[in-house]
Scaffold this motif. Sequence first.
Motif, PDB file in Angstrom:
ATOM      1  N   ARG A  72       0.342  -7.523  -4.078  1.00  0.00           N
ATOM      2  CA  ARG A  72      -0.393  -8.267  -3.048  1.00  0.00           C
ATOM      3  C   ARG A  72      -0.317  -9.758  -3.304  1.00  0.00           C
ATOM      4  O   ARG A  72      -0.874 -10.258  -4.290  1.00  0.00           O
TER       5      ARG A  72
ATOM      6  N   ALA B  52       0.836  -1.203   0.000  1.00  0.00           N
ATOM      7  CA  ALA B  52       0.000   0.000   0.000  1.00  0.00           C
ATOM      8  C   ALA B  52       0.869   1.250   0.000  1.00  0.00           C
ATOM      9  O   ALA B  52       2.055   1.198   0.355  1.00  0.00           O
TER      10      ALA B  52
ATOM     11  N   ASN C 122     -10.307   3.690  -0.918  1.00  0.00           N
ATOM     12  CA  ASN C 122     -10.339   3.378   0.504  1.00  0.00           C
ATOM     13  C   ASN C 122      -9.678   4.527   1.255  1.00  0.00           C
ATOM     14  O   ASN C 122      -8.509   4.815   1.045  1.00  0.00           O
TER      15      ASN C 122
ATOM     16  N   TRP D 100      -9.036  -0.705   8.532  1.00  0.00           N
ATOM     17  CA  TRP D 100      -7.823  -1.053   7.805  1.00  0.00           C
ATOM     18  C   TRP D 100      -6.611  -1.187   8.705  1.00  0.00           C
ATOM     19  O   TRP D 100      -6.421  -0.394   9.610  1.00  0.00           O
TER      20      TRP D 100
ATOM     21  N   ASP E 185      -4.795   8.135   5.413  1.00  0.00           N
ATOM     22  CA  ASP E 185      -4.085   7.262   4.465  1.00  0.00           C
ATOM     23  C   ASP E 185      -5.111   6.792   3.453  1.00  0.00           C
ATOM     24  O   ASP E 185      -6.056   6.102   3.821  1.00  0.00           O
ATOM     25  N   THR E 186      -4.966   7.184   2.220  1.00  0.00           N
ATOM     26  CA  THR E 186      -5.963   6.737   1.247  1.00  0.00           C
ATOM     27  C   THR E 186      -5.309   5.921   0.140  1.00  0.00           C
ATOM     28  O   THR E 186      -4.130   6.089  -0.154  1.00  0.00           O
ATOM     29  N   GLY E 187      -6.097   5.045  -0.455  1.00  0.00           N
ATOM     30  CA  GLY E 187      -5.562   4.211  -1.513  1.00  0.00           C
ATOM     31  C   GLY E 187      -6.611   3.925  -2.578  1.00  0.00           C
ATOM     32  O   GLY E 187      -7.715   3.490  -2.263  1.00  0.00           O
TER      33      GLY E 187
ATOM     34  N   MET F  67      -1.039   2.372  -6.761  1.00  0.00           N
ATOM     35  CA  MET F  67      -2.034   2.928  -5.857  1.00  0.00           C
ATOM     36  C   MET F  67      -1.883   4.443  -5.742  1.00  0.00           C
ATOM     37  O   MET F  67      -0.813   4.953  -5.410  1.00  0.00           O
TER      38      MET F  67
HETATM   39  N1  SER Z   1      -3.768   1.539   3.223  1.00  0.00           N
HETATM   40  C1  SER Z   1      -5.067   1.491   2.650  1.00  0.00           C
HETATM   41  C2  SER Z   1      -5.220   0.426   1.578  1.00  0.00           C
HETATM   42  O1  SER Z   1      -4.291  -0.179   1.177  1.00  0.00           O
HETATM   43  C3  SER Z   1      -5.397   2.821   2.060  1.00  0.00           C
HETATM   44  O2  SER Z   1      -4.314   3.303   1.383  1.00  0.00           O
HETATM   45  O3  SER Z   1      -6.278   0.174   1.121  1.00  0.00           O
END
Ligand code: SER
Length: 604
Positions: free
Chosen positions: A93, A61, A213, A189, A236-238, A111
């Motif tokens: 992942r 992430a 997210n 999360w 923290d956004t993804g 991301m």
């Molecule tokens: N850490 C969170 C995710 O991987 C948002 O960045 O979804």
Amino acid sequence: MGRFFIYRNNFEIISFCCILVLMNHEEIRKKFIEFFKKNGHESVPSSSLLPDDPSVLLTTAGMQQFKKYFTGELDPMQDFKSKNTVSIQKCFRTSDIDEVGDERHLTFFEMLGNFSFGGYWKEEAIKYAYEFIAKEMGLEIDYVTVFDPEKVSAGDWRRGVPYDEESYKIWQKYVPKEKIRREGADNFWGPTGNEGPCGPTTEIYVDGIEIWNVVFNQFYRDKENKLTDLKIRGIDTGMGLERLAMVSQKKKNVFETDLFESIVRELPEEMEFKTKLIFTDHARSSAFLISDGIRPSNKDAGYVLRRLLRRVITYNYIWLRSHPESKFSFRTLIDEVVSQYGYIYQNLNREIIAGVCEEEYVKFNRTIEKGLKELDVLMEVDAKKAFDLYQSFGLPYEVVKELAGSRASILNRDDFDKKFVKHQEISKAGAEKKFGGHGLLLDTGELKAKDEVELKKVTRLHTATHLLQAALRKVLGSEVSQKGSDVTAERTRFDFAFGRKLTPEEIKKVEELVNGAVEADLPMQFKEMSKVEAEKTGALYFFREKYPERVKVYFAGKSLEDAFSKEFCGGPHVTHTGEVGKFKIAKEEAVGAGARRIRGVVEN
Ligand code: SER
């Protein structure tokens, strides 16, 4: 070089024509970074896929490289001159490897993320997310989700986290109430690895898929699942670039987006769709892993890369077997990946990538043949046999099913998956926590606990069992070997091969050795490695059990070499032997011929 420029020029012409209607990935990248820069964020380049953090294998992430700003160990003002950053991070992942081929799962992806370390909080984070999706990208939000502990299953540690009413209220400024849903564990999360920053999330759905997210980092979770408030709250956004490209380019799947098109085009048209997806995904992920310095091996990230390459090699082998005239080569895909991304990630080197792939190909080609030979002599292939072939030779399910033809008519994905899951349950944390069903919190077959209190006790007794076996061998010799073990919150029951009754002196000596190790408060740690390597360390293992190719070796001591005890095991264990408490042998008796049973307890 020539090919690179021709390709880029074509791409720009195509993208220029399309801008009015659809947004290509370069546009999206630019838009995202510019939007957040305009809103006071410092743009930070992607970090390597190999993280500078021993608690995780690979970067999963965008927040990975910023972990220490969330914990307060590093100061964002000093490093970025801002409390807010924005990035496009390379991610990988492993959990998705086996899912690839179903259109939605990717191992490698990029991301998009915005972050704040003690700067803004929920109000701004939600506003930015809404504005970017609805205004900048012109997309319609299906619905959003917020965290609600009521939706979390009983026994889960996240149940203690309060309902995120604040986000629910903020969202009402942007979307109608009916579009705000309350969700459970999915809306919480982290942490990455077994401890770190974590918190509730809000997620945005477009065209039926989750695209963003947004995590509100407000807790630190330690190894015992204890949550404490972070000194500095963070955002923290993804958002997966591939998914965003898919919805904004109105494609049915990510492989039809401009991020993949040119790679997919290199594949033989008549190739099965699923195989195409596997080749495409794995070409990207292998290229990026290799460029970040990872090499195929039987350990850690190297093992992940090996699995990817071996899967590709098997499919390549099969393809060429049935299409001997085909000119297809994996190399062309690698070339295309480098053409596509080379200008963004300058460390992508086609010669190095191709060289590593080639070397693995030469090595694995021998094993494939052996595996296929083994498969050839089987009269009937059921899930167990298919799984053995997968474990021993790396032959994927699909390959076995396809090649065995009518001999594998009873083989089906469900049964194979069940074997897989069962094997993961035994090997993985060995201690996967299970909920519902029989009502046990922990049930590995060997260890059983119904709640957190019992879990703590069972964990202590489990570590005591390891110390016990080591002590028995020190006192009675290496004839002692485990025949069975069963641990409850009351006691450990350990069966072992040994020809006679123990003398009171021997029992005393064993207790003293165990308690000596407890008093020394040795760290209880594990190392993950291939089965072959693990056997070489001299770690004990239970003969009746079938171990996977990768195992964990738990050891009590500062290093594996001079550990008091070392065993193949899935855990869980205490972190230091001192936590076990005083150990006592409550009973010693015969159990069948040549075997003894010890019941051991620890003080409360
Ligand atoms: N850490 C969170 C995710 O991987 C948002 O960045 O979804």
